[in-house]
Design an enzyme around this catalytic site. Structure first.
Site, PDB file in Angstrom:
ATOM      1  N   LYS A  33       0.839  -1.200   0.000  1.00 52.34           N
ATOM      2  CA  LYS A  33       0.000   0.000   0.000  1.00 52.34           C
ATOM      3  C   LYS A  33       0.867   1.240   0.000  1.00 52.34           C
ATOM      4  O   LYS A  33       1.970   1.151   0.529  1.00 52.34           O
ATOM      5  CB  LYS A  33      -0.961   0.032   1.199  1.00 52.34           C
ATOM      6  CG  LYS A  33      -0.396  -0.371   2.578  1.00 52.34           C
ATOM      7  CD  LYS A  33       0.787   0.302   3.191  1.00 52.34           C
ATOM      8  CE  LYS A  33       0.816   1.746   3.462  1.00 52.34           C
ATOM      9  NZ  LYS A  33       2.044   2.208   4.163  1.00 52.34           N
ATOM     10  N   TYR A  42      -4.357   3.973   6.314  1.00 48.96           N
ATOM     11  CA  TYR A  42      -4.942   3.018   7.274  1.00 48.96           C
ATOM     12  C   TYR A  42      -6.297   3.510   7.781  1.00 48.96           C
ATOM     13  O   TYR A  42      -7.204   2.715   8.012  1.00 48.96           O
ATOM     14  CB  TYR A  42      -3.992   2.776   8.452  1.00 48.96           C
ATOM     15  CG  TYR A  42      -2.810   1.910   8.097  1.00 48.96           C
ATOM     16  CD1 TYR A  42      -2.920   0.523   8.079  1.00 48.96           C
ATOM     17  CD2 TYR A  42      -1.591   2.480   7.746  1.00 48.96           C
ATOM     18  CE1 TYR A  42      -1.845  -0.270   7.732  1.00 48.96           C
ATOM     19  CE2 TYR A  42      -0.511   1.686   7.397  1.00 48.96           C
ATOM     20  CZ  TYR A  42      -0.642   0.318   7.390  1.00 48.96           C
ATOM     21  OH  TYR A  42       0.417  -0.469   7.038  1.00 48.96           O
TER      22      TYR A  42
HETATM   23  P1  NDP Z   1      12.522   1.185   2.375  1.00 46.63           P
HETATM   24  O1  NDP Z   1      13.088   2.484   1.956  1.00 46.63           O
HETATM   25  O2  NDP Z   1      12.981   0.605   3.658  1.00 46.63           O
HETATM   26  O3  NDP Z   1      12.760   0.092   1.248  1.00 46.63           O
HETATM   27  C1  NDP Z   1      12.412   0.315  -0.088  1.00 46.63           C
HETATM   28  C2  NDP Z   1      13.308  -0.523  -0.988  1.00 46.63           C
HETATM   29  O4  NDP Z   1      12.907  -0.322  -2.334  1.00 46.63           O
HETATM   30  C3  NDP Z   1      14.772  -0.136  -0.951  1.00 46.63           C
HETATM   31  O5  NDP Z   1      15.490  -0.739   0.085  1.00 46.63           O
HETATM   32  C4  NDP Z   1      15.270  -0.594  -2.311  1.00 46.63           C
HETATM   33  O6  NDP Z   1      15.532  -1.986  -2.261  1.00 46.63           O
HETATM   34  C5  NDP Z   1      14.038  -0.432  -3.196  1.00 46.63           C
HETATM   35  N1  NDP Z   1      14.126   0.758  -4.060  1.00 46.63           N
HETATM   36  C6  NDP Z   1      14.097   0.732  -5.413  1.00 46.63           C
HETATM   37  N2  NDP Z   1      14.223   1.958  -5.917  1.00 46.63           N
HETATM   38  C7  NDP Z   1      14.319   2.799  -4.875  1.00 46.63           C
HETATM   39  C8  NDP Z   1      14.478   4.221  -4.775  1.00 46.63           C
HETATM   40  N3  NDP Z   1      14.524   5.007  -5.868  1.00 46.63           N
HETATM   41  N4  NDP Z   1      14.555   4.755  -3.544  1.00 46.63           N
HETATM   42  C9  NDP Z   1      14.490   3.981  -2.445  1.00 46.63           C
HETATM   43  N5  NDP Z   1      14.334   2.632  -2.484  1.00 46.63           N
HETATM   44  C10 NDP Z   1      14.271   2.041  -3.695  1.00 46.63           C
HETATM   45  O7  NDP Z   1      10.939   1.380   2.381  1.00 46.63           O
HETATM   46  P2  NDP Z   1       9.859   0.466   3.132  1.00 46.63           P
HETATM   47  O8  NDP Z   1      10.272  -0.940   3.048  1.00 46.63           O
HETATM   48  O9  NDP Z   1       9.571   1.034   4.454  1.00 46.63           O
HETATM   49  O10 NDP Z   1       8.547   0.723   2.224  1.00 46.63           O
HETATM   50  C11 NDP Z   1       8.384   0.097   0.968  1.00 46.63           C
HETATM   51  C12 NDP Z   1       6.885  -0.024   0.643  1.00 46.63           C
HETATM   52  O11 NDP Z   1       6.255  -0.798   1.655  1.00 46.63           O
HETATM   53  C13 NDP Z   1       6.117   1.308   0.607  1.00 46.63           C
HETATM   54  O12 NDP Z   1       5.163   1.265  -0.426  1.00 46.63           O
HETATM   55  C14 NDP Z   1       5.424   1.373   1.953  1.00 46.63           C
HETATM   56  O13 NDP Z   1       4.230   2.116   1.934  1.00 46.63           O
HETATM   57  C15 NDP Z   1       5.160  -0.106   2.223  1.00 46.63           C
HETATM   58  N6  NDP Z   1       5.101  -0.419   3.659  1.00 46.63           N
HETATM   59  C16 NDP Z   1       4.045  -1.140   4.125  1.00 46.63           C
HETATM   60  C17 NDP Z   1       3.943  -1.459   5.462  1.00 46.63           C
HETATM   61  C18 NDP Z   1       2.811  -2.287   5.947  1.00 46.63           C
HETATM   62  O14 NDP Z   1       2.672  -2.463   7.161  1.00 46.63           O
HETATM   63  N7  NDP Z   1       1.975  -2.842   5.073  1.00 46.63           N
HETATM   64  C19 NDP Z   1       4.934  -1.003   6.423  1.00 46.63           C
HETATM   65  C20 NDP Z   1       6.045  -0.289   5.833  1.00 46.63           C
HETATM   66  C21 NDP Z   1       6.106   0.000   4.491  1.00 46.63           C
HETATM   67  P3  NDP Z   1      16.750  -2.627  -3.090  1.00 46.63           P
HETATM   68  O15 NDP Z   1      17.986  -2.019  -2.480  1.00 46.63           O
HETATM   69  O16 NDP Z   1      16.613  -4.068  -2.838  1.00 46.63           O
HETATM   70  O17 NDP Z   1      16.570  -2.244  -4.532  1.00 46.63           O
END
Ligand code: NDP
Length: 372
Positions: free
Chosen positions: A138, A223
């Site tokens: 989401k 949420y």
């Molecule tokens: P993070 O920043 O921790 O991780 C995002 C990952 O996406 C990065 O580590 C990277 O992985 C990849 N990525 C690819 N392109 C980019 C870019 N341009 N900038 C940054 N990251 C990039 O974010 P979150 O994990 O917290 O959030 C990711 C998604 O999950 C969002 O949509 C958020 O809303 C959702 N979310 C949902 C939750 C829930 O409870 N359902 C809780 C937290 C987040 P790599 O290095 O492997 O390419």
């Protein structure tokens, strides 16, 4: 949302991670005398190995019907770490340039997209075109039109499209929905959803319009939007909204810090909600009908969720949300199971239609009609 205790718990769980288990393999024996699960297993690749992707990966180690078998990432060092930690074979590792080749990989059934919000749409469409089921975090996209394009692409490719709405499987949430449907609260008239946390690093993607699509509303306010719908059990028909900003330096144009919004429902019920990046420990749902109430605080964090009604506290044991979510999603994809609260792409589009209207109402200052 993210407690250190929860994080440490997940770390220790991951140390016990299971070896790679192919589809139709025997899963771990369960507690007691139950036979081990022998049915089909959903084989999942995670796209985006960030903070939440890691949480899902760890939680999936305890899922019965879903297994982490692959990765899509832009960071080779993370891929190496994940391969070692979760026993992922080289042939199931992709980057953002080459992952269309996943169409030729018979060992992956679905891709779970856990990247910044604006990347979801192009990635989901590529996954669908590769013939794999899509699970997407989401908000599924940064507006309803983009979300609809994803739904259409998945339909065209004949693959399932599910949204990571983990609360739709949370036991206390489901019990309150059951009690509401059984008439325990009488005719439901009011819902309050308060969702927020204090966001840190000003340079993170969540504060960049081109990656996040918006501010707190896109990330945490969703949420309250989604919760209004499943707690009241109807679709809203109008919205009003007001925005406040205490720090325009950190929360630039297009990044909302705090939005209050109100929703009206066909039965006459109303919702009053708050979305913010400026208050910690703001995580409360409250539902009231003619006869009684349900209160959840915390209501959407990783848990344990606490809930009570006018009849007393709910005592359902805590579950790891993402473990249950992945098992249930495997059931939906592999067995056509129907969840109590839907998690399909259309649900994600409905929430985005409401959020589009909230942003519009902030600008116009008027009551905006909704057609979901
Ligand atoms: P993070 O920043 O921790 O991780 C995002 C990952 O996406 C990065 O580590 C990277 O992985 C990849 N990525 C690819 N392109 C980019 C870019 N341009 N900038 C940054 N990251 C990039 O974010 P979150 O994990 O917290 O959030 C990711 C998604 O999950 C969002 O949509 C958020 O809303 C959702 N979310 C949902 C939750 C829930 O409870 N359902 C809780 C937290 C987040 P790599 O290095 O492997 O390419």
């Amino acid at each position: 949302m993210k407690s250190r205790r929860d994080f440490l718990q997940k770390l220790s769980a991951s140390a016990l991670s299971l070896p790679f288990i192919p589809s139709l393999a025997l899963a771990e024996p369960e507690q007691g005398n139950e036979l081990p699960y022998q049915g089909q297993v959903l084989r999942v690749a995670i796209c985006g190995l960030g903070s939440y992707g890691t949480r899902v990966a760890d939680a999936m180690q305890s899922s019965k019907m879903a297994k982490l078998v692959g990765v899509i990432s832009g960071t080779p060092s993370k891929v190496k770490d994940w391969q070692a930690k979760y026993n992922i074979p080289e042939k199931n590792c992709y980057n953002y340039e080459n992952f269309d080749a996943i169409k030729d990989n018979r060992d992956i059934d679905a891709v779970y997209i856990i990247t910044p919000n604006s990347l979801h749409k192009p990635q989901a469409i590529r996954v669908a075109q590769a013939g794999k089921h899509v699970i997407c975090e989401k908000p599924i996209a940064v507006n309803a039109a983009e979300g609809q394009a994803m739904v259409d692409a998945c339909k065209k490719a004949n693959v399932k499209f599910l949204v990571g709405y983990r609360m739709h499987f949370e036991p206390k949430t489901l019990e309150i929905i059951r009690l509401r449907n059984a008439g325990e609260f009488g005719k439901v008239l009011f819902f309050q959803g308060l969702c927020g946390f204090r966001i840190g690093d000003p340079n993170q993607w969540r504060l960049k319009k081109e990656l996040a699509g918006g501010g707190a509303m896109m990330d945490i306010g969703i949420y309250a939007v989604n919760g209004s719908r499943y707690m009241i059990g109807e679709e809203p028909i109008w919205v009003t909204a007001q925005e406040t900003k205490t720090n325009p330096e950190k929360f630039k144009e297009g990044i909302d810090e705090t939005i209050m919004f109100q929703l009206g429902f066909p039965s006459g019920a109303v919702a009053s909600c708050l979305s913010t990046y400026s208050m910690n420990n703001l995580d409360r749902f409250f539902l009231n009908g003619e006869k009684g109430f349900a209160e959840m605080q915390p209501s959407t964090g990783y848990g344990p969720i606490k809930a009570r009604t006018n009849s007393g506290e709910l005592t359902h044991p805590h579950v790891t949300h993402q473990t249950v979510q992945m098992d249930e999603m495997a059931g939906i994809i592999l067995q056509g199971k129907k969840p109590v609260v839907p998690v399909d792409g259309e649900e994600g589009v409905k929430d985005l239609k409401i959020m589009d209207a909230i942003y519009k109402a902030v600008k116009t200052g008027k009551k905006e009609d909704l057609k979901l």
